[in-house]
Design a protein around this motif. Structure first.
Motif, PDB file in Angstrom:
ATOM      1  N   TRP A   1       0.867  -1.186   0.000  1.00  0.00           N
ATOM      2  CA  TRP A   1       0.000   0.000   0.000  1.00  0.00           C
ATOM      3  C   TRP A   1       0.896   1.226   0.000  1.00  0.00           C
ATOM      4  N   CYS A   2       0.485   2.221  -0.771  1.00  0.00           N
ATOM      5  CA  CYS A   2       1.337   3.403  -0.958  1.00  0.00           C
ATOM      6  C   CYS A   2       1.302   4.326   0.248  1.00  0.00           C
ATOM      7  N   GLY A   3       0.316   4.132   1.145  1.00  0.00           N
ATOM      8  CA  GLY A   3       0.210   4.992   2.331  1.00  0.00           C
ATOM      9  C   GLY A   3      -0.790   6.120   2.156  1.00  0.00           C
TER      10      GLY A   3
ATOM     11  N   ALA B   1      -6.546   7.835   0.315  1.00  0.00           N
ATOM     12  CA  ALA B   1      -7.525   7.615  -0.768  1.00  0.00           C
ATOM     13  C   ALA B   1      -7.534   6.155  -1.187  1.00  0.00           C
ATOM     14  N   CYS B   2      -6.333   5.553  -1.233  1.00  0.00           N
ATOM     15  CA  CYS B   2      -6.267   4.130  -1.611  1.00  0.00           C
ATOM     16  C   CYS B   2      -6.854   3.262  -0.501  1.00  0.00           C
ATOM     17  N   ALA B   3      -6.602   3.661   0.756  1.00  0.00           N
ATOM     18  CA  ALA B   3      -7.161   2.895   1.883  1.00  0.00           C
ATOM     19  C   ALA B   3      -8.682   2.981   1.855  1.00  0.00           C
TER      20      ALA B   3
ATOM     21  N   ARG C   1       4.078  -2.827  -5.551  1.00  0.00           N
ATOM     22  CA  ARG C   1       3.193  -1.806  -6.102  1.00  0.00           C
ATOM     23  C   ARG C   1       1.906  -1.742  -5.284  1.00  0.00           C
ATOM     24  N   CYS C   2       1.457  -0.540  -4.960  1.00  0.00           N
ATOM     25  CA  CYS C   2       0.182  -0.386  -4.246  1.00  0.00           C
ATOM     26  C   CYS C   2      -0.917  -1.075  -5.047  1.00  0.00           C
ATOM     27  N   LEU C   3      -1.689  -1.950  -4.389  1.00  0.00           N
ATOM     28  CA  LEU C   3      -2.654  -2.754  -5.180  1.00  0.00           C
ATOM     29  C   LEU C   3      -3.803  -1.889  -5.683  1.00  0.00           C
ATOM     30  N   VAL C   4      -3.879  -0.607  -5.222  1.00  0.00           N
ATOM     31  CA  VAL C   4      -4.954   0.263  -5.722  1.00  0.00           C
ATOM     32  C   VAL C   4      -4.427   1.167  -6.838  1.00  0.00           C
ATOM     33  N   CYS C   5      -3.313   1.867  -6.548  1.00  0.00           N
ATOM     34  CA  CYS C   5      -2.886   2.905  -7.510  1.00  0.00           C
ATOM     35  C   CYS C   5      -1.622   2.544  -8.266  1.00  0.00           C
ATOM     36  N   GLY C   6      -0.922   1.489  -7.842  1.00  0.00           N
ATOM     37  CA  GLY C   6       0.269   1.063  -8.586  1.00  0.00           C
ATOM     38  C   GLY C   6       1.535   1.788  -8.187  1.00  0.00           C
ATOM     39  N   ARG C   7       1.414   2.826  -7.343  1.00  0.00           N
ATOM     40  CA  ARG C   7       2.648   3.508  -6.903  1.00  0.00           C
ATOM     41  C   ARG C   7       3.416   2.604  -5.943  1.00  0.00           C
ATOM     42  N   ALA C   8       4.642   3.047  -5.612  1.00  0.00           N
ATOM     43  CA  ALA C   8       5.475   2.222  -4.720  1.00  0.00           C
ATOM     44  C   ALA C   8       4.747   2.057  -3.382  1.00  0.00           C
TER      45      ALA C   8
END
Ligand SMILES: Nc1ncnc2c1ncn2[C@@H]1O[C@H](COS(=O)(=O)NC(=O)[C@@H](N)CS)[C@@H](O)[C@H]1O
Ligand SMILES: [Zn+2]
Length: 479
Positions: free
Chosen positions: A428-430, A433-435, A462-469
């Motif tokens: 998760w990117c932290g 919004a993704c949470a 990769r964040c499973l929502v947005c793909g960022r680190a």
């Protein structure tokens, strides 16, 4: 407490909620019939499990803390001092407004937790560097007007067994080191209970009101939902600023102190019961079993007196060895006795019949059904070895349960499946919004990051929502 021995079976454990509620009654843990919602009564047997469990917690804390006791009633002006804290608790705090028929000029809060009772006193007690670190704890009842579904031992409005530790340190780093010590203490405590745990850092929006950060201790219940069974908070100088807890440092200047607080409630008993029980009832680690060994004489016909006398001797020998032992002489059939003590989680049963007598042995049956014979001459060593075996089995099965309810996933679809059974490990990117997206798509939420568990390896991904680190993060449904 019960009138007759009910011999109807418990619901199967996979119907966890029904099993849990029925077990609290049948094993005489807590009586839920008290006429206030979210408030329950300890049966004596349940209370003896609590006593043994909290004796371990005290023994660990007393190594470098001191136990004390602060008032239950907190005056409004103290309670309302720390803005974050108020926001976090204003919907949960109970107020006392009258003394008899007289309206109080200052209304008093029933402590939901004791920061605002303790810290005005800490401001008086902490004067110089020499007073630090100050490490106190208390085990008290606290009150929270919970609006979510209340449940005995899990979510109460009167938390009956609230261990809260509150420490004061000279620097932020020393307080951070104390957070680590507290996590180590909790890890040891739960090892004694054979309850497997996951430690993680709660997301910012889920930390304790007024804390810099919160580390949480979670376990996974049989239904795959997590239960928060301990928390450790680094309070920074938020409360010392509000309550003026300062000390004179080496150069004679007034310096703000840094604090931590960490709590465990009777949820530790809920975890203990839920982790190890089976369809026949409780299974208790010997260290917290009110009855560690039950002696059941197999009384047949003419040798009745001889068998009974031998059984009493065995009971006396086990008691003399410091074990908590019960001799069940009731005039009921052995099967009904087995049922009664299995329900109460007794780790070891020792049977004695005429044949055992003639062979100079006793028959030992562990709660997980391993049967063996122990020569009367080595009774104590044999019993202690079997109790150790029961404990090791519970520790192993607890660890296996946790491993079986943890799953690494990379996609939202796999996440939805994983959180049905237990806890998912994702990247998760932290970003909140993704949470939020995760909570919308599943009824699960971010439990934490910086995961501490031998079962969870920290990796980049990769964040499973947005793909960022993203970093390793736990997602789960919780109580
Ligand atoms: N309503 C409740 N019933 C049972 N246990 C609860 C309840 N609310 C919280 N707890 C338990 O109490 C622990 C400490 O509560 S807390 O809010 O997280 N932290 C504090 O109150 C801090 N002052 C540390 S003592 C939680 O980790 C949770 O395990
Ligand atoms: Zn993201």
């Amino acid at each position: 407490m019960q009138t007759e021995e009910e011999t109807t079976a418990l619901p199967p454990k996979e119907e966890f909620s029904a099993w849990y509620n029925d077990l609290l009654w049948r094993a005489e843990i807590m009586d839920v019939r008290y006429p206030v919602k979210g408030v329950y009564v300890w049966f004596p047997f349940g209370f003896s499990i609590r006593k043994l469990t909290y004796a371990i917690l005290r023994q660990l804390l007393d190594k470098d803390h001191q136990e004390t006791l602060f008032p239950l009633l907190i005056p409004e002006q103290e309670f309302m001092k720390e803005a974050e804290h108020i926001k976090g608790f204003e919907e949960e705090v109970y107020w006392v407004t009258h003394g008899g028929l007289t309206e109080l000029d200052v209304k008093l809060a029933l402590r939901p937790t004791s920061e605002t009772a303790i810290y005005p006193m800490y401001a008086l007690w902490v004067r110089s560097h020499a007073d630090l670190p100050l490490k106190l704890y208390q085990i008290v009842n606290t009150f929270r007007y919970e609006t979510k579904h209340t449940r005995p031992l899990i979510r109460l409005r009167e938390i009956t067994s609230f261990k809260e530790a509150h420490t004061v340190h000279a620097t932020w780093d020393e307080a951070a080191a104390q957070v680590e010590d507290a996590l180590a203490l909790y890890t040891t405590f739960y090892q004694h209970l054979c309850v497997p745990i996951l430690i993680s850092r709660r997301p910012e929006w889920d930390k304790f009101p007024g804390a810099d950060y919160t580390m949480a201790v979670d376990t996974v219940m049989p239904d795959g939902k997590t239960l928060q069974i301990g928390t450790v908070h680094h309070l920074g100088d938020h409360f010392s600023r509000t309550f003026d807890i300062t000390y004179e440092n080496q150069n004679g200047e007034q310096q703000l102190a840094y604090q931590t607080c960490y709590g465990i409630s009777e949820r530790c008993i809920a975890a203990l019961i839920s982790m190890h029980g089976d369809d026949k009832g409780l299974i208790l680690p010997p260290e917290v079993a009110p009855v560690q060994v039950v002696v059941v004489p197999i009384i047949v016909g003419k040798r009745r007196d001889e068998v009974l006398a031998a059984a009493r001797t065995i009971r006396d020998q086990l008691e003399a060895a410091g074990l908590r032992v019960k001799l069940d002489e009731r005039e009921i059939r052995p099967g009904a006795k087995y049922y009664h003590w299995e329900m109460r989680g007794v780790p070891l049963r020792v049977e004695l019949g005429p044949r055992d007598l003639d062979n100079g042995v006793v028959t030992a049956v562990t709660r997980s059904k391993e049967k063996s014979t122990i020569p009367a001459a080595s009774l104590i060593e044999g019993v202690q070895a079997l109790l150790e075996q029961v404990r090791n089995t519970l520790a192993t099965t607890g660890g296996q349960h946790l491993a079986a309810h943890l799953k690494q996933v990379e996609t939202m679809d796999d996440l939805k499946v994983a959180i049905e059974e237990g806890v998912a490990i994702v990247h998760w990117c932290g970003d909140k919004a993704c949470a939020d997206r995760i909570e919308e798509e599943t009824e699960a939420s971010v439990l934490g990051t910086e995961v501490r568990s031998s079962l969870v390896s920290k990796t980049e991904g990769r964040c499973l929502v947005c793909g960022r680190a993203g970093t390793t993060t736990l997602i789960g449904r919780s109580y």
